[in-house]
Design a protein around this motif. Structure first.
Motif, PDB file in Angstrom:
ATOM      1  N   ILE A 120       0.873  -1.172   0.000  1.00  0.00           N
ATOM      2  CA  ILE A 120       0.000   0.000   0.000  1.00  0.00           C
ATOM      3  C   ILE A 120       0.910   1.221   0.000  1.00  0.00           C
ATOM      4  N   LYS A 121       0.805   2.034  -1.031  1.00  0.00           N
ATOM      5  CA  LYS A 121       1.667   3.215  -1.184  1.00  0.00           C
ATOM      6  C   LYS A 121       3.144   2.840  -1.063  1.00  0.00           C
ATOM      7  N   ASN A 122       3.528   1.795  -1.763  1.00  0.00           N
ATOM      8  CA  ASN A 122       4.920   1.333  -1.866  1.00  0.00           C
ATOM      9  C   ASN A 122       5.510   0.758  -0.578  1.00  0.00           C
ATOM     10  N   LYS A 123       4.683   0.463   0.407  1.00  0.00           N
ATOM     11  CA  LYS A 123       5.143  -0.147   1.660  1.00  0.00           C
ATOM     12  C   LYS A 123       4.213  -1.304   2.009  1.00  0.00           C
ATOM     13  N   PRO A 124       4.750  -2.358   2.650  1.00  0.00           N
ATOM     14  CA  PRO A 124       3.881  -3.452   3.084  1.00  0.00           C
ATOM     15  C   PRO A 124       2.977  -3.006   4.236  1.00  0.00           C
ATOM     16  N   LEU A 125       1.814  -3.599   4.348  1.00  0.00           N
ATOM     17  CA  LEU A 125       0.828  -3.233   5.365  1.00  0.00           C
ATOM     18  C   LEU A 125       1.411  -3.285   6.779  1.00  0.00           C
ATOM     19  N   ILE A 126       2.252  -4.256   7.071  1.00  0.00           N
ATOM     20  CA  ILE A 126       2.838  -4.394   8.402  1.00  0.00           C
ATOM     21  C   ILE A 126       3.680  -3.173   8.774  1.00  0.00           C
ATOM     22  N   PHE A 127       4.259  -2.500   7.785  1.00  0.00           N
ATOM     23  CA  PHE A 127       5.058  -1.299   8.018  1.00  0.00           C
ATOM     24  C   PHE A 127       4.240  -0.233   8.738  1.00  0.00           C
ATOM     25  N   TYR A 128       2.989  -0.044   8.324  1.00  0.00           N
ATOM     26  CA  TYR A 128       2.145   0.991   8.912  1.00  0.00           C
ATOM     27  C   TYR A 128       1.780   0.665  10.361  1.00  0.00           C
ATOM     28  N   SER A 129       1.575  -0.606  10.665  1.00  0.00           N
ATOM     29  CA  SER A 129       1.299  -1.010  12.051  1.00  0.00           C
ATOM     30  C   SER A 129       2.509  -0.717  12.932  1.00  0.00           C
ATOM     31  N   LEU A 130       3.688  -1.047  12.430  1.00  0.00           N
ATOM     32  CA  LEU A 130       4.916  -0.785  13.175  1.00  0.00           C
ATOM     33  C   LEU A 130       5.139   0.714  13.365  1.00  0.00           C
ATOM     34  N   LYS A 131       4.903   1.472  12.316  1.00  0.00           N
ATOM     35  CA  LYS A 131       5.110   2.922  12.350  1.00  0.00           C
ATOM     36  C   LYS A 131       4.202   3.589  13.381  1.00  0.00           C
ATOM     37  N   VAL A 132       2.922   3.249  13.361  1.00  0.00           N
ATOM     38  CA  VAL A 132       1.964   3.854  14.291  1.00  0.00           C
ATOM     39  C   VAL A 132       2.303   3.476  15.737  1.00  0.00           C
TER      40      VAL A 132
END
Length: 65
Positions: free
Chosen positions: A24-36
């Motif tokens: 999603i937007k050039n990053k894997p979904l797990i990236f956003y969970s980690l980021k938040v």
């Protein structure tokens, strides 16, 4: 008191296989969970639980969890 954040990411889910790796937007979904979780500054530690070597590799790529 220490607060632990756990992020669970199954590789063999029934709905979408390896959903955490969907881009999603050039990053894997797990990236956003980690980021938040990291940016919230609520947790003393973040742990990812997975049964997939691919997800584990992706998580390690984006940080030390």
């Amino acid at each position: 008191m220490n607060i632990l954040c756990t992020i669970c990411a199954r590789g063999g889910s029934k709905g979408l296989k390896n959903k955490a790796l969907r881009i999603i937007k050039n990053k894997p979904l797990i990236f956003y969970s980690l980021k938040v979780a990291k940016e919230s500054n609520l947790f003393d530690a973040i742990a990812v639980s997975t049964d997939s070597k691919k997800i584990q590799s992706t998580v390690n790529k984006y940080g030390n969890y």
